[in-house]
Write an enzyme that holds these catalytic residues in place. Sequence first.
Site, mmCIF file in Angstrom:
data_model
loop_
_atom_site.group_PDB
_atom_site.id
_atom_site.type_symbol
_atom_site.label_atom_id
_atom_site.label_comp_id
_atom_site.label_asym_id
_atom_site.label_seq_id
_atom_site.Cartn_x
_atom_site.Cartn_y
_atom_site.Cartn_z
ATOM 1 N N LYS A 32 3.564 1.198 37.302
ATOM 2 C CA LYS A 32 4.373 1.756 36.215
ATOM 3 C C LYS A 32 4.364 0.878 34.965
ATOM 4 O O LYS A 32 4.347 1.395 33.852
ATOM 5 C CB LYS A 32 5.807 2.002 36.676
ATOM 6 C CG LYS A 32 6.615 0.772 37.012
ATOM 7 C CD LYS A 32 7.995 1.158 37.509
ATOM 8 C CE LYS A 32 8.815 -0.039 37.924
ATOM 9 N NZ LYS A 32 9.192 -0.913 36.823
ATOM 10 N N THR A 33 4.349 -0.461 35.152
ATOM 11 C CA THR A 33 4.316 -1.343 33.979
ATOM 12 C C THR A 33 3.004 -1.148 33.221
ATOM 13 O O THR A 33 2.977 -1.179 31.986
ATOM 14 C CB THR A 33 4.469 -2.819 34.406
ATOM 15 O OG1 THR A 33 5.660 -2.955 35.179
ATOM 16 C CG2 THR A 33 4.552 -3.733 33.200
ATOM 17 N N ASP A 219 12.934 1.819 31.555
ATOM 18 C CA ASP A 219 12.388 1.495 32.872
ATOM 19 C C ASP A 219 13.526 1.458 33.894
ATOM 20 O O ASP A 219 14.685 1.258 33.533
ATOM 21 C CB ASP A 219 11.684 0.135 32.793
ATOM 22 C CG ASP A 219 10.791 -0.124 33.996
ATOM 23 O OD1 ASP A 219 10.558 0.816 34.787
ATOM 24 O OD2 ASP A 219 10.320 -1.270 34.145
ATOM 25 N N GLN A 250 14.130 4.079 45.155
ATOM 26 C CA GLN A 250 14.478 2.665 45.008
ATOM 27 C C GLN A 250 15.818 2.485 44.282
ATOM 28 O O GLN A 250 16.077 1.439 43.694
ATOM 29 C CB GLN A 250 13.376 1.923 44.260
ATOM 30 C CG GLN A 250 12.051 1.872 45.023
ATOM 31 C CD GLN A 250 11.016 1.007 44.327
ATOM 32 O OE1 GLN A 250 11.114 -0.213 44.303
ATOM 33 N NE2 GLN A 250 10.003 1.656 43.767
ATOM 34 N N ARG A 602 7.846 -4.415 49.670
ATOM 35 C CA ARG A 602 7.585 -5.729 49.045
ATOM 36 C C ARG A 602 6.360 -6.383 49.675
ATOM 37 O O ARG A 602 5.777 -7.298 49.096
ATOM 38 C CB ARG A 602 8.783 -6.670 49.225
ATOM 39 C CG ARG A 602 10.110 -6.285 48.584
ATOM 40 C CD ARG A 602 9.981 -5.832 47.171
ATOM 41 N NE ARG A 602 9.864 -4.381 47.108
ATOM 42 C CZ ARG A 602 9.450 -3.720 46.044
ATOM 43 N NH1 ARG A 602 9.110 -4.359 44.951
ATOM 44 N NH2 ARG A 602 9.363 -2.390 46.065
#
Length: 748
Positions: A32-33, A219, A250, A602
Amino acid sequence: MDLKKLLNKEQYEGATTVNGPLLILAGAGSGKTRVLTYRIAHMLKDLNIYPSNILAITFTNKAAGEMKERVRALVGDEANNMWISTFHSSCVRILRREIDKIGYNKNFVIYDTADQKVLMKECMKELNINEKDIKDKEFLSKISDQKNKLISAKKYKKENEGNYKLNKIADVYALYEKKLKNNNALDFDDLIFKTVELFQTSKEVLEFYQRKFKYIMVDEYQDTNRAQYELVSLLSKAHRNICVVGDDDQSIYGWRGADIRNILDFEKDYKEAKVVKLEQNYRSKANILNAANEVIKNNAQRKSKALRTDMEKGDSIKLYRAYSDMDEGMFVCKTLKEMIKNQDKSFKDFAILYRTNAQSRVFEDVFIKNSVPYRIIGGLKFYDRKEIKDILAYLKLINNPVDDVSLKRIINVPKRAIGDATVEKIQNFANSVEDCMYSVLLDVESIPGLTSRNINSINKFTSLLNSFMSYREHMPVSELIEDILDKTGYLDELTKSNTIEDKARIENLKELVSAAVEFENNNEDKSLFAFLEQVTLVSDIDNFDGDADSVVLMTVHSAKGLEFPIVFMVGMENGIFPGVASLNDFSQMEESRRLCYVAITRAKEQLFITSAESRRVFGRTVCYEESDFISEIPSSLVERISLQNNDPRKMARKSYSEEMRSNPHNIRNSIKSFPYEYGNQNKDKEKANDDKSVNGEIVLGRKVRHPKFGIGTVVGKKNTDSGVKITIVFDNYGVKNLMANMTLLEVL
């Protein structure tokens, strides 16, 4: 810049959709970044949009810094003309320019948790509230919750006039707000609360920022609360070019006010919205990803999506059931040391993730005994240390002389014969003349009841402060800190001490000077205002150093946004993860499952999930069942690790089990948390509603009567080898697990 070659199909669609409302549902590890940074680059380079017309909001300084660096790498110095920052930093920037329009001075200070606590204790004292009745933490938590919901003290008072306790909280809220304003201070929640208030009361200011920010990106939208939602709505109302990025799977901050409905209802708020799903994962191996998908699909409140990957399957997920929490710690330690030895791994490749900070102690003990380097993220923060807070209090007072909280912290630090009784006389006099404490100190002779020694000490103190204030505008912050340390005698006092603690404090103060130098080198605005803002807004995760070669211990909440080659999810038991509260509440259980999903995702290469048959909790030995989340992972993806026959821990477990069988009441406080399964509630929903038999299809939420336990509510079921086990919360007997085929129940 050929975006089609740089991005996958969905990423490209998200990066090139610029006009109108856009919802990007970005699964864990889906880039996404990357999409956001290329979207900004596309807007600047290909569409010639002015950088100053773009506002990009993130939740952490770390994320904002990373995004800014990536954009700078793509477009150059144009990135400096954009606002890429956190919600709070953006609001501070606006308030520094405009807060005078709602009655504050522009040199306001931002109170941290410790400052708030001091102020709250003052409020409670003035209102004669005994801390045994209501704790200061409860007041602060309730006030924070109201501010996040945009409920003012006046409105809260009106809503709760008939409730004695809530009415008392409303009185404290009102006094707390009055004292904040008298000190020209804002607390952390005020930064957004007051910005929304500013926009709602000043049409001119709102229209200015609406014209300025024609394109808005947010974001982690799933983590927004009511105040943040309203802020974004107001800013985007004129042009509606709003792009929100997030993942409802999330959303893990409901306990601090985040509202998952903000992202789930985005298409209701913006009927013309376009939705892009990023489902290609670039982080985790297939087995890890498939496990995450299988767990999260049991949630009912979510957008439909499933992560996929082109990576290899990787190792199966390793499950280990320890006989105690100490055995769990030893297993983790032994396993990671073997992997470092045999698989060319480093300590920094490992993360131990737990649900609560208290769980770190066992691992710390084991790691210390076995010489394993580790660091805890979420422990005592650098800026929370006493010596750091003392010097920051000097800086805050120099910056804002009406700040009584900071003044009271340092008026006798180092000791200068101004004791608590003297401070109380000063405070009372200041209250009587309705002025700040620093102002009345400048005319100290008029304060009744002070001795000549008190007056002499106070005059020296104010003279010192006046000298600092006289050159604060011209002296770099780092030099100002050094001057304070020298002229107050603070450093000299620590240097004369021979204790290890004071030597460590000196090192911390040197680090504060270094932080100020770094700030001066990296920021265009080098003022004291700006420095205090930066240190107040910094979060613990912003200081995470991924290159330090040590095992990371942290809560799952702190780990969000990070990734590690190898992850140990520990304490995976009903009653721990999920917690007891989740076992009785549908929405909390869903949030716990989202937290589990975050923990699983993670891991990049390998995942270990551990639990213990017994552990110490609040000084008592308790026994918890293995987490139900583990049972939601298909057996084809996992491998259970068994103890070897000659392993001494197995003998200890055998001894423990025999002891429990021979004397089941030996551990008086041991408890079994009940299993809770409701994942596919929508399946056969109509059939379930029509079914009046509890022994047939289990009907969640149905009231029943048991011949011995009385009336209760069905809250869960679980298939076992012996049949269906049902979980009922009885009104007078608590939680009971009963076999459906052996239980006589009357449906009410």
